[in-house]
Design a protein around this motif. Sequence first.
Motif, PDB file in Angstrom:
ATOM      1  N   THR A 135       0.851  -1.181   0.000  1.00  0.00           N
ATOM      2  CA  THR A 135       0.000   0.000   0.000  1.00  0.00           C
ATOM      3  C   THR A 135       0.887   1.231   0.000  1.00  0.00           C
ATOM      4  OG1 THR A 135      -1.830  -1.068   1.191  1.00  0.00           O
ATOM      5  CG2 THR A 135      -1.760   1.332   1.231  1.00  0.00           C
ATOM      6  N   LEU A 136       0.805   1.995  -1.085  1.00  0.00           N
ATOM      7  CA  LEU A 136       1.542   3.245  -1.199  1.00  0.00           C
ATOM      8  C   LEU A 136       0.598   4.399  -0.918  1.00  0.00           C
ATOM      9  CD1 LEU A 136       4.166   4.791  -2.131  1.00  0.00           C
ATOM     10  CD2 LEU A 136       3.031   4.964  -4.356  1.00  0.00           C
ATOM     11  N   GLY A 137       1.005   5.313  -0.064  1.00  0.00           N
ATOM     12  CA  GLY A 137       0.225   6.506   0.205  1.00  0.00           C
ATOM     13  C   GLY A 137       0.786   7.696  -0.546  1.00  0.00           C
ATOM     14  N   ILE A 138      -0.101   8.572  -0.986  1.00  0.00           N
ATOM     15  CA  ILE A 138       0.298   9.858  -1.556  1.00  0.00           C
ATOM     16  C   ILE A 138      -0.423  10.933  -0.766  1.00  0.00           C
ATOM     17  CG2 ILE A 138       0.402  11.322  -3.599  1.00  0.00           C
ATOM     18  CD1 ILE A 138       0.268   8.843  -5.332  1.00  0.00           C
ATOM     19  N   VAL A 139       0.342  11.832  -0.156  1.00  0.00           N
ATOM     20  CA  VAL A 139      -0.232  12.838   0.721  1.00  0.00           C
ATOM     21  C   VAL A 139       0.221  14.218   0.279  1.00  0.00           C
ATOM     22  CG1 VAL A 139       1.658  12.753   2.412  1.00  0.00           C
ATOM     23  CG2 VAL A 139      -0.616  13.448   3.159  1.00  0.00           C
ATOM     24  N   GLY A 140      -0.632  15.199   0.480  1.00  0.00           N
ATOM     25  CA  GLY A 140      -0.311  16.573   0.115  1.00  0.00           C
ATOM     26  C   GLY A 140      -1.568  17.419   0.180  1.00  0.00           C
ATOM     27  N   GLU A 141      -1.389  18.726   0.076  1.00  0.00           N
ATOM     28  CA  GLU A 141      -2.529  19.624   0.192  1.00  0.00           C
ATOM     29  C   GLU A 141      -3.410  19.547  -1.049  1.00  0.00           C
ATOM     30  OE1 GLU A 141       0.208  23.416  -1.262  1.00  0.00           O
ATOM     31  OE2 GLU A 141      -0.395  23.213   0.826  1.00  0.00           O
ATOM     32  N   SER A 142      -4.626  20.070  -0.947  1.00  0.00           N
ATOM     33  CA  SER A 142      -5.568  20.047  -2.066  1.00  0.00           C
ATOM     34  C   SER A 142      -4.977  20.766  -3.267  1.00  0.00           C
ATOM     35  CB  SER A 142      -6.882  20.721  -1.659  1.00  0.00           C
ATOM     36  OG  SER A 142      -7.505  20.014  -0.622  1.00  0.00           O
ATOM     37  N   GLY A 143      -5.166  20.164  -4.447  1.00  0.00           N
ATOM     38  CA  GLY A 143      -4.702  20.789  -5.673  1.00  0.00           C
ATOM     39  C   GLY A 143      -3.270  20.492  -6.058  1.00  0.00           C
ATOM     40  N   LYS A 192       7.433   7.377  13.545  1.00  0.00           N
ATOM     41  CA  LYS A 192       8.244   8.260  14.389  1.00  0.00           C
ATOM     42  C   LYS A 192       8.060   9.737  14.051  1.00  0.00           C
ATOM     43  CE  LYS A 192      11.875   4.746  14.774  1.00  0.00           C
ATOM     44  NZ  LYS A 192      13.248   4.381  14.344  1.00  0.00           N
ATOM     45  N   GLY A 193       7.391   9.999  12.930  1.00  0.00           N
ATOM     46  CA  GLY A 193       7.230  11.385  12.505  1.00  0.00           C
ATOM     47  C   GLY A 193       8.494  11.990  11.940  1.00  0.00           C
ATOM     48  N   GLU A 194       9.382  11.137  11.394  1.00  0.00           N
ATOM     49  CA  GLU A 194      10.630  11.626  10.819  1.00  0.00           C
ATOM     50  C   GLU A 194      10.397  12.047   9.360  1.00  0.00           C
ATOM     51  OE1 GLU A 194      13.333   8.413  11.188  1.00  0.00           O
ATOM     52  OE2 GLU A 194      13.618   8.650  13.355  1.00  0.00           O
ATOM     53  N   THR A 195      10.915  13.201   8.981  1.00  0.00           N
ATOM     54  CA  THR A 195      10.759  13.701   7.619  1.00  0.00           C
ATOM     55  C   THR A 195      12.114  14.125   7.055  1.00  0.00           C
ATOM     56  OG1 THR A 195      10.360  15.963   8.397  1.00  0.00           O
ATOM     57  CG2 THR A 195       8.430  14.537   8.135  1.00  0.00           C
ATOM     58  N   HIS A 196      12.148  14.327   5.718  1.00  0.00           N
ATOM     59  CA  HIS A 196      13.383  14.711   5.056  1.00  0.00           C
ATOM     60  C   HIS A 196      13.237  16.008   4.285  1.00  0.00           C
ATOM     61  CE1 HIS A 196      13.025  10.172   5.001  1.00  0.00           C
ATOM     62  NE2 HIS A 196      14.018  10.379   5.847  1.00  0.00           N
ATOM     63  N   HIS A 197      12.103  16.697   4.449  1.00  0.00           N
ATOM     64  CA  HIS A 197      11.850  17.912   3.688  1.00  0.00           C
ATOM     65  C   HIS A 197      11.013  18.867   4.542  1.00  0.00           C
ATOM     66  CE1 HIS A 197      10.185  20.529   0.502  1.00  0.00           C
ATOM     67  NE2 HIS A 197      11.223  20.138  -0.227  1.00  0.00           N
ATOM     68  N   PRO A 198      11.260  20.166   4.467  1.00  0.00           N
ATOM     69  CA  PRO A 198      10.505  21.130   5.288  1.00  0.00           C
ATOM     70  C   PRO A 198       8.994  21.048   5.085  1.00  0.00           C
ATOM     71  CG  PRO A 198      12.408  22.190   4.283  1.00  0.00           C
ATOM     72  CD  PRO A 198      12.342  20.818   3.695  1.00  0.00           C
ATOM     73  N   TYR A 199       8.552  20.783   3.839  1.00  0.00           N
ATOM     74  CA  TYR A 199       7.114  20.696   3.588  1.00  0.00           C
ATOM     75  C   TYR A 199       6.508  19.497   4.312  1.00  0.00           C
ATOM     76  CZ  TYR A 199       2.674  20.244   1.151  1.00  0.00           C
ATOM     77  OH  TYR A 199       1.337  20.126   0.861  1.00  0.00           O
ATOM     78  N   SER A 200       7.212  18.359   4.307  1.00  0.00           N
ATOM     79  CA  SER A 200       6.727  17.179   5.036  1.00  0.00           C
ATOM     80  C   SER A 200       6.605  17.485   6.519  1.00  0.00           C
ATOM     81  CB  SER A 200       7.689  16.001   4.838  1.00  0.00           C
ATOM     82  OG  SER A 200       7.930  15.758   3.488  1.00  0.00           O
ATOM     83  N   GLU A 201       7.575  18.201   7.045  1.00  0.00           N
ATOM     84  CA  GLU A 201       7.547  18.560   8.459  1.00  0.00           C
ATOM     85  C   GLU A 201       6.342  19.441   8.771  1.00  0.00           C
ATOM     86  OE1 GLU A 201      10.488  20.632  11.799  1.00  0.00           O
ATOM     87  OE2 GLU A 201      11.193  20.326   9.751  1.00  0.00           O
ATOM     88  N   GLN A 202       6.040  20.377   7.875  1.00  0.00           N
ATOM     89  CA  GLN A 202       4.855  21.220   8.064  1.00  0.00           C
ATOM     90  C   GLN A 202       3.582  20.392   8.076  1.00  0.00           C
ATOM     91  OE1 GLN A 202       4.766  24.317   5.103  1.00  0.00           O
ATOM     92  NE2 GLN A 202       6.856  24.992   5.554  1.00  0.00           N
ATOM     93  N   LEU A 203       3.495  19.404   7.155  1.00  0.00           N
ATOM     94  CA  LEU A 203       2.313  18.548   7.098  1.00  0.00           C
ATOM     95  C   LEU A 203       2.132  17.770   8.401  1.00  0.00           C
ATOM     96  CD1 LEU A 203       2.238  16.910   3.541  1.00  0.00           C
ATOM     97  CD2 LEU A 203       0.703  18.639   4.447  1.00  0.00           C
ATOM     98  N   PHE A 204       3.216  17.206   8.915  1.00  0.00           N
ATOM     99  CA  PHE A 204       3.141  16.453  10.161  1.00  0.00           C
ATOM    100  C   PHE A 204       2.719  17.351  11.323  1.00  0.00           C
ATOM    101  CE2 PHE A 204       5.173  12.927   8.108  1.00  0.00           C
ATOM    102  CZ  PHE A 204       4.857  11.831   8.902  1.00  0.00           C
ATOM    103  N   GLU A 205       3.300  18.527  11.404  1.00  0.00           N
ATOM    104  CA  GLU A 205       2.959  19.442  12.488  1.00  0.00           C
ATOM    105  C   GLU A 205       1.499  19.858  12.408  1.00  0.00           C
ATOM    106  OE1 GLU A 205       5.728  22.614  12.106  1.00  0.00           O
ATOM    107  OE2 GLU A 205       7.391  21.507  13.093  1.00  0.00           O
ATOM    108  N   ALA A 206       1.006  20.142  11.209  1.00  0.00           N
ATOM    109  CA  ALA A 206      -0.383  20.562  11.043  1.00  0.00           C
ATOM    110  C   ALA A 206      -1.359  19.423  11.327  1.00  0.00           C
ATOM    111  CB  ALA A 206      -0.619  21.084   9.623  1.00  0.00           C
ATOM    112  N   SER A 207      -0.937  18.195  10.982  1.00  0.00           N
ATOM    113  CA  SER A 207      -1.821  17.038  11.134  1.00  0.00           C
ATOM    114  C   SER A 207      -1.972  16.599  12.580  1.00  0.00           C
ATOM    115  CB  SER A 207      -1.313  15.868  10.283  1.00  0.00           C
ATOM    116  OG  SER A 207      -2.177  14.774  10.380  1.00  0.00           O
ATOM    117  N   PHE A 208      -0.903  16.723  13.360  1.00  0.00           N
ATOM    118  CA  PHE A 208      -0.925  16.157  14.705  1.00  0.00           C
ATOM    119  C   PHE A 208      -0.951  17.201  15.812  1.00  0.00           C
ATOM    120  CE2 PHE A 208       1.092  12.787  12.104  1.00  0.00           C
ATOM    121  CZ  PHE A 208       0.135  11.813  12.310  1.00  0.00           C
ATOM    122  N   LEU A 209      -1.234  18.477  15.443  1.00  0.00           N
ATOM    123  CA  LEU A 209      -1.383  19.501  16.475  1.00  0.00           C
ATOM    124  C   LEU A 209      -2.586  19.211  17.349  1.00  0.00           C
ATOM    125  CD1 LEU A 209      -0.530  22.829  14.593  1.00  0.00           C
ATOM    126  CD2 LEU A 209       0.769  21.740  16.409  1.00  0.00           C
TER     127      LEU A 209
END
Length: 245
Positions: A33-41, A228-245
């Motif tokens: 199962t591959l996930g694709i995540v990102g903002e609308s559009g 673990k919430g580990e990311t390799h890109h600033p945008y991924s980090e923003q997504l994690f922070e916004a999702s789990f606030l």
Amino acid sequence: MIEVSNLSVSFGSGEARRQVVQGVSFVVGKGETLGIVGESGCGKSTVLRSLAGLDRHWEGDIRLAGKPVDRERSREQLKLAQMVFQDPYGSIHPRHRIERVLAEPARAMKTGDGWSRVAPSLEQVGLPANFAERFPHELSGGQRQRVAIARALMLEPEILLLDEPTSALDVSVQAEVLNLLSDLREERNLTYVLVSHDLSVIAHMCDRVLVMKDGTFVDELDKGALEKGETHHPYSEQLFEASFL
């Protein structure tokens, strides 16, 4: 099971031309199962629609089950990958009984009349066989999405493309549908591509996730990094922070 190389999708022409997907490449193994995540559009659903054969504006190479597919798909190519849409009410004809909704794919693809498989298909998604006589408005949102999953499985595809399959559902039934999808994957050795903006859904379902921004993939995370919430890109980090606030 899925090999995509340099996939690009554009809409419009001239000055109005807009490139929605920009040269993305990825591979999905059988049973993964591959996930694709990102903002609308950002292009997530466009990738799915290209894989499903619903969008024919793509350029690049797509291989399903080891075989190249064309923009104009044959019946055999269309049967390989089926899609479950975000809104179960909008994707099911409101004036057709459930039995017709489920039988239609088999009839359209000339793989039998489909009627004899309606009851078993309902039961495999946890619905009573007598739901075949009902109309979509007589079912709850979660029940309608189960019907949509059953319809996608009628052609016995090897790949399911899931476009936000629980976002239109109440929180109380989201987990039930996700657990059903997990069970079906194990039982049938299905391969999933799951698009979502909800990282908790992605973390629950996916072996890997690709993070998409402005039509390109900017990060790839495995199951361990997701947990673990580990990311390799600033945008991924923003997504994690916004999702789990």
